[in-house]
Design an enzyme around this catalytic site. Structure first.
Site, short mmCIF file in Angstrom:
data_model
loop_
_atom_site.label_atom_id
_atom_site.label_comp_id
_atom_site.label_asym_id
_atom_site.label_seq_id
_atom_site.Cartn_x
_atom_site.Cartn_y
_atom_site.Cartn_z
N HIS A 202 0.73 -1.09 0.02
CA HIS A 202 -0.03 0.07 0.00
C HIS A 202 1.05 1.25 0.05
O HIS A 202 1.88 1.42 0.71
CB HIS A 202 -0.97 -0.08 1.22
CG HIS A 202 -1.99 1.14 1.38
ND1 HIS A 202 -2.79 1.29 2.22
CD2 HIS A 202 -2.15 2.35 0.46
CE1 HIS A 202 -3.85 2.24 2.02
NE2 HIS A 202 -3.28 2.90 0.99
N LEU A 203 0.71 2.12 -1.05
CA LEU A 203 1.77 3.14 -1.18
C LEU A 203 2.21 3.81 -0.23
O LEU A 203 1.29 4.44 0.76
CB LEU A 203 1.26 4.12 -2.33
CG LEU A 203 2.43 5.20 -2.84
CD1 LEU A 203 3.59 4.61 -3.08
CD2 LEU A 203 1.54 6.05 -3.89
N HIS A 204 3.43 3.77 0.42
CA HIS A 204 3.83 4.70 1.78
C HIS A 204 5.29 4.92 1.44
O HIS A 204 6.12 4.22 0.77
CB HIS A 204 3.33 3.76 2.98
CG HIS A 204 4.25 2.54 2.89
ND1 HIS A 204 3.92 1.63 2.30
CD2 HIS A 204 5.59 2.43 3.71
CE1 HIS A 204 4.83 0.40 2.49
NE2 HIS A 204 5.82 1.10 3.42
N PHE A 205 5.70 6.17 2.07
CA PHE A 205 7.23 6.64 2.33
C PHE A 205 7.61 6.58 3.57
O PHE A 205 6.42 6.27 4.47
CB PHE A 205 7.29 8.03 1.52
CG PHE A 205 7.26 8.04 0.21
CD1 PHE A 205 5.88 8.20 -0.19
CD2 PHE A 205 8.44 8.03 -0.82
CE1 PHE A 205 5.85 8.14 -1.59
CE2 PHE A 205 8.02 8.03 -2.05
CZ PHE A 205 6.86 8.27 -2.52
#
Lengths: 401, 426
Positions: free
Chosen positions: B230-233
């Site tokens: 799940h898109l994350h930085f």
């Protein structure tokens, strides 16, 4: 600059910054330093913002600023958009690690025009306690004649040629090693020098420029050493003893100086848990001077009407190594000697060893609690001080010397 | 052949359960439809910055930093983290580069390892697996966005979680350092872990806004040790220089938008460094183009955003693939160090005391060298990237050669980009 313009120059420095050198080196230090021909600056890492506390006449001439415009500024003031990031990082890390550094740097004058110089900085240590007292930085302008020093390693044999004569007709040109070596350049002035300067990735100083830098550093250091002898608090260029346990590193002090709220650090490992650091805001809030609070236990802020059960609660938390927030009546040393309600938050702070090294106490004067919708909630603001202290302390002991 | 490795996944949320066990519905105060109504979170809007602002590390703590630290400390004191990361011993390994080692025995549970597919960098979002809509709202610190115009920085302590695509900053309950947070762009849109232009720009804006060279952002692609699709930085504070930031670099080329692309030298991992650009967006878009190219070619990679958003490192890697194919020696495997972006940058979190005590620059170097692409593979990958960015490989090859000849003794040559004709040197 016209008289009108001069009078509108705002001095950015504080009394502490003005007096910084006098305290350590006696009142005659500035005169003595003024006799040196070099370009240099001296900073005090123990003052908030790590400001310049002395700038030589040569430096002022080189940059085009007046003394009043420079004292109190951080060295970064002279950097600009094209100053090499890597060089900036090198200087920053040298300060953090309390060691010397020599690097070419692009700086900007008051007029906005850029110039290359060789930046050579050293820490100056207290002989008795190993603390960094000042950083001295020397700036030697680079003529730009000698930027290519490795010509002999490329192509034809040019070892017999004198490198200092290789001046480029125009500094805007891309250097092409192969072609260049075949045509020996005549020394020519770089007219549009200043135009192309910013785009240079790097500008190597000549050997003689480097030697000048070292000579300048040694001269400044010897003046400082001589005058520190007079005041009885000797300094030197090398660290003669490991910094004491209760001595904060200059880099930690610089980091803590970024936090603008009122707070103190106390050392629970020393008897009576003295204050080892107090922010400027704390001094303003309580009305005390720094030398009056360092080394003291915080109890000087309590008085007759301070609730002793609150004091007891705090003591318990400290023993258990826990955080707590209390509302406590404090007595200030301000002109009106007023009391104030202090919403005090204390918390243990660990360093890189993982063990508790300090306690932080963050003071918020109860009446000053803003609830402006655009600001951080007061609780968040108070905790942000704790967080910033944790980040600063965590890395401060990781420095390898 | 499906390539898989077994790993104990990092727990980043207190609501992250075993992949096999799934609870429907709630009462957990999450972000799904069941709980989100009426949820509020502070909102921080930064200016849509066109140029990097001047940052001074002695400058006062900025607003965003206070917000992150204040909210983080609040969760810290409320006991939301699995352990106190400041109680984990840490040191700089003696050596030229100063690799940073931390002894963290609590980060990785002694759980049964899960299987991770490591042969596909692009995998579709799976709502059944753990994702950030399942985190508890208390794990969220604030919403973060860039305004569409040049308006002032705004902050609102309490604003409803916007119905349309809020981006949030959450805590990582297994922090590597104090202040370890996750930036989750458009959390409700459930984007899979892959770089897109808008999201990378947001990450870069956050780095710029934080204006602190010791606050870096990182990204791990699938196959490069991302655990959650799940898109994350990620980001955290560490007041030290990372070894990768000390490595020298050799310029390869510049794009038309002024983005300078260099390759790393004298560093165990081969990678690219992007900096400059006429605007933050130019820098971000170039890196996004490169990342998308890697993704489309199934090459796992990590991204490090450093120097307050001025420098971006792009590091392709192949460790997971090697691991799945049994090509990593057991000694390295036993350390259980998964080389994600922080490890690649030189910050090593070690689980075993003996690894920590015996940590050396040589060992760190050896591990990272295993992670790096080979020189030939790296050259191939670069060619792909430069094509994707719109630079002809012919141009790039020429520039590289020129640079190479001037670099014989590590000397960086003077470069004045404004001139075309070279013969008028004299």
């Amino acid at each position: 600059m016209s008289l009108a313009e001069e009078s509108s120059v705002v001095s950015v420095f504080t009394e502490e910054e003005e007096e910084s050198l006098n305290r350590r080196y006696t009142l005659w230090i500035k005169e003595a330093l003024d006799e040196l021909p070099h370009n240099f600056t001296i900073t005090d890492p123990f003052l908030s913002g790590h400001p310049i506390v002395f700038a030589s006449l040569g430096f002022l001439k080189m940059t085009g600023y007046s003394r009043a415009e420079v004292i109190g500024r951080n060295g970064k003031f002279f950097q600009g958009p094209k100053t090499n990031r890597r060089s900036i990082m090198e200087i920053r890390e040298a300060i953090r690690e309390e060691r010397s550094v020599q690097v070419s740097l692009l700086n900007y004058r008051k007029s906005g025009s850029p110039f290359w110089m060789l930046f050579h900085m050293i820490p100056v240590f207290g002989r008795d306690d190993g603390k960094v007292i000042n950083f001295v930085a020397v700036q030697v302008p680079i003529s730009g004649r000698d930027h290519h020093r490795k010509l002999t390693s490329v192509g034809d044999d040019v070892s017999s040629l004198d490198h200092s004569e290789f001046v480029f007709g125009s500094c805007r040109r891309e250097v092409c090693f192969g072609n260049f070596v075949q045509h020996r350049a005549l020394p020519v002035e770089c007219d549009d020098d200043e135009q192309g300067l910013e785009d240079w990735e790097y500008c190597e100083a000549s050997e003689s420029e480097k030697l000048r830098a070292v000579e300048a550093i040694n001269n400044v250091l010897s003046v400082l050493t001589r005058y520190s002898e007079l005041s009885g608090r000797l300094v030197c260029g090398k660290r003669y003893c490991l910094r004491g346990v209760d001595c904060l590193s200059s880099s930690l002090v610089i980091s803590l100086g970024r936090i603008k709220q009122s707070f103190v650090l106390t050392n629970p490992c020393i008897p009576d848990m003295p204050i080892i650091y107090a922010s400027d805001a704390f001094l303003t809030l309580t009305g005390y001077k720094r030398h009056e609070v360092l080394g003291q236990n915080c109890r000087f802020l309590s008085g007759v009407d301070t609730d002793s059960s609150v004091l007891y609660e705090m003591k318990e938390c400290i023993l258990k190594g826990q955080s707590c927030t209390v509302q406590i009546l404090n007595y200030s040393n301000r002109k009106d000697k007023s009391t104030f309600w202090n919403l005090l938050h204390i918390s243990p702070v660990r360093n890189a060893s993982g063990k508790t090294a300090y306690f932080v106490g963050v003071q918020v004067e109860a009446s000053c609690r803003n609830t402006e919708s655009k600001e951080l909630r007061p609780e968040t603001k108070q905790l942000s001080v704790v967080g910033a202290v944790r980040v600063a302390v965590r890395s401060s002991f990781m420095v390898t010397c | 052949m499906l390539l898989k490795i077994k790993r104990v996944p990092t727990v980043v949320s207190n609501y992250q359960k075993d992949e096999t066990v799934e609870e429907g519905g709630c009462g957990r105060n999450c972000l799904s439809k069941c709980c989100i109504d009426g949820a509020t979170l502070p909102l921080y809007t930064c200016k849509n910055l066109n140029k990097s602002i001047g940052e001074k590390s002695e400058a006062p703590v900025k607003f965003l930093e206070s917000l992150v630290l204040g909210e983080w400390e609040d969760r810290f004191q409320r006991g939301l983290f699995r352990y106190d990361v400041t109680a984990c011993e840490t040191k700089v390994i003696p050596g030229k580069y100063g690799f940073i080692a931390q002894l963290n025995e609590g980060r990785h549970l002694k759980k049964r390892p899960s299987e991770f597919r490591v042969d596909k960098v692009l995998q579709p979002f799976d709502g059944n697996k753990f994702n950030f809509t399942k985190v508890g709202q208390e794990e969220l610190l604030f919403q973060f966005e860039a305004s569409s115009d040049d308006s002032r920085i705004q902050s609102f302590p309490c604003i409803p979680l916007e119905a349309d695509s809020p981006s949030v900053v959450a805590i990582n309950v297994s922090p590597i350092e104090y202040g370890h947070v996750l930036l989750i762009p458009r959390v409700l849109d459930c984007l899979p872990q892959r770089i897109d232009h808008k999201s990378l720009l947001l990450a870069l804006q956050m780095a710029t806004e934080a204006a602190n060279p010791y606050f870096r952002l990182g990204y791990n692609s699938l196959g490069a040790f991302a655990t959650i699709n799940h898109l994350h930085f990620q980001a955290y504070y560490l007041t030290m220089q990372f070894p990768i930031e000390k490595a020298s670099s050799l310029k390869i080329t510049s794009t038309n938008d002024g983005v300078k692309i260099s390759k790393l030298l004298n560093y165990p991992v081969r990678g690219l460094l992007f900096e400059g650009g006429n605007s933050i967006k130019d820098l971000s878009d170039t890196v996004s183009d490169a990342s998308v190219c890697l993704q489309n070619n199934n090459i796992p990679f990590n991204i490090l955003i450093s120097d307050s958003g001025r420098q971006i490192f792009l590091l392709p890697q192949c460790y997971a693939e090697k691991q799945a194919l049994g090509e990593i020696c057991s000694k390295l495997l036993d350390t259980q160090v998964n080389p994600a972006v922080w490890e690649m940058s030189g910050h090593m979190v070690l689980k075993r005391k003996e690894d920590y005590e015996e940590a050396s620059e040589e060992k760190a170097w050896r591990l990272l060298a295993e992670v790096s692409l080979s020189e030939e593979r790296f050259k191939e990958v670069n060619t792909m990237i430069f094509e994707a960015i719109g630079l002809s490989s012919h141009e790039v090859a020429e520039e590289e050669e020129e640079e190479q000849s001037s670099m014989n003794n590590g000397f960086i040559r003077v470069h004045c980009p404004s001139v075309k004709d070279e013969e008028a040197c004299i």
